[in-house]
Design a protein around this motif. Structure first.
Motif, PDB file in Angstrom:
ATOM      1  N   ASP A  16       0.729  -1.167  -0.003  1.00 20.14           N
ATOM      2  CA  ASP A  16      -0.055   0.208   0.206  1.00 20.14           C
ATOM      3  C   ASP A  16       0.803   1.439   0.126  1.00 20.14           C
ATOM      4  O   ASP A  16       0.484   2.340  -0.631  1.00 20.14           O
ATOM      5  N   PHE A  17       2.079   1.035   0.504  1.00 22.72           N
ATOM      6  CA  PHE A  17       2.986   2.368   0.817  1.00 22.72           C
ATOM      7  C   PHE A  17       4.474   1.763   0.803  1.00 22.72           C
ATOM      8  O   PHE A  17       4.786   0.855   1.344  1.00 22.72           O
ATOM      9  N   ASN A  38       2.316   5.564  -4.390  1.00 20.65           N
ATOM     10  CA  ASN A  38       2.318   5.878  -2.850  1.00 20.65           C
ATOM     11  C   ASN A  38       3.954   5.502  -2.230  1.00 20.65           C
ATOM     12  O   ASN A  38       3.971   4.252  -1.905  1.00 20.65           O
ATOM     13  N   ASN A  39       4.775   6.352  -2.301  1.00 25.00           N
ATOM     14  CA  ASN A  39       6.038   6.148  -1.649  1.00 25.00           C
ATOM     15  C   ASN A  39       6.669   7.285  -1.172  1.00 25.00           C
ATOM     16  O   ASN A  39       6.290   8.423  -1.617  1.00 25.00           O
ATOM     17  N   PHE A 217      -0.974   7.776   6.796  1.00 27.54           N
ATOM     18  CA  PHE A 217      -1.552   6.697   6.147  1.00 27.54           C
ATOM     19  C   PHE A 217      -2.762   6.234   6.983  1.00 27.54           C
ATOM     20  O   PHE A 217      -3.813   5.643   6.399  1.00 27.54           O
TER      21      PHE A 217
END
Length: 219
Positions: A16-17, A38-39, A217
């Motif tokens: 997710d990240f 998403n990073n 998040f």
């Protein structure tokens, strides 16, 4: 190996990240197929033992005292360390394993040491010598900068320039003598810069950035 790298990229694409240790590491993952959006990049932080409460500008040593800190792999470029040890006015301590295929010349091999033992050598050093290429985020650079040692680094492929952030000088492989002369000339100005920049390399800064990611998040 390559297969493990490909499998890692596949797993990262399911996340997710993603937190990368450097822009260089991120570029490697993108090259091999990372597609996520998403990073963030968060550089490592040094353990508190490398926080030098007695930091001072001080005077440069004669001979110039360098410390290198890496185990032998070809990309660590121990050959450059060995060549530099032959120059007049240079004294090099090396922490870590040394290849039996590369003559160490005048390098003082210290072997594997604890953090406490490394800090004791740092106290009597002028620069960290890090000629490696293709390192994703070498902790030795982070730790030395946190302590207050500027870096003599390899400006080729890798994350060293990104991590050093102006707190060091690039190696000229074709003229190592000139590299050392520049290191001596710029020592005071680099130490003055590090007086203000050292906190960036602390574990406290890195932890704070991780916490920010987790909090965002959750939302």
């Amino acid at each position: 190996g390559l297969l493990a790298d490909i499998q890692t990229v596949r797993l990262v694409n399911l996340a997710d990240f993603v937190i990368f240790q450097s822009e260089f590491q991120k570029s490697f993952f993108k090259k091999w197929g990372y597609k996520g959006k998403n990073n963030v990049v968060i550089h490592n932080g040094a353990p508190s033992i490398f926080k030098n409460d007695n930091f001072s500008i001080g005077e440069i040593h004669n001979p110039l005292k360098l410390i290198s800190n890496s185990n032998h792999k070809e990309f660590k470029r121990h050959d450059i360390i060995a060549r530099m040890s032959l120059l007049d006015g240079v004294d090099i301590n090396h922490v870590g394993n040394w290849s039996n295929k590369i003559a160490n010349h005048k390098v003082n091999i210290k072997g594997t040491l604890s953090h406490d033992e490394i800090v004791e050598i740092y106290k009597n050093s002028d620069y960290l010598l890090h000629p490696a290429i293709a390192d994703p985020c070498p902790n030795s650079i982070i730790e030395a900068l946190s302590f207050g040692l500027p870096i003599i680094y390899n400006n080729k492929k890798g994350s060293s320039h990104e991590l050093v952030r102006g707190n060091g000088i690039a190696i000229n492989e074709n003229n190592l003598k000139e590299t050392i002369e520049i290191a001596k000339e710029r020592f005071i100005s680099l130490k003055n810069k590090l007086a203000n920049d050292r906190d960036y390399y602390s574990i406290k800064r890195a932890t704070s950035m991780y916490i920010d990611v987790f909090n965002k998040f959750k939302k």
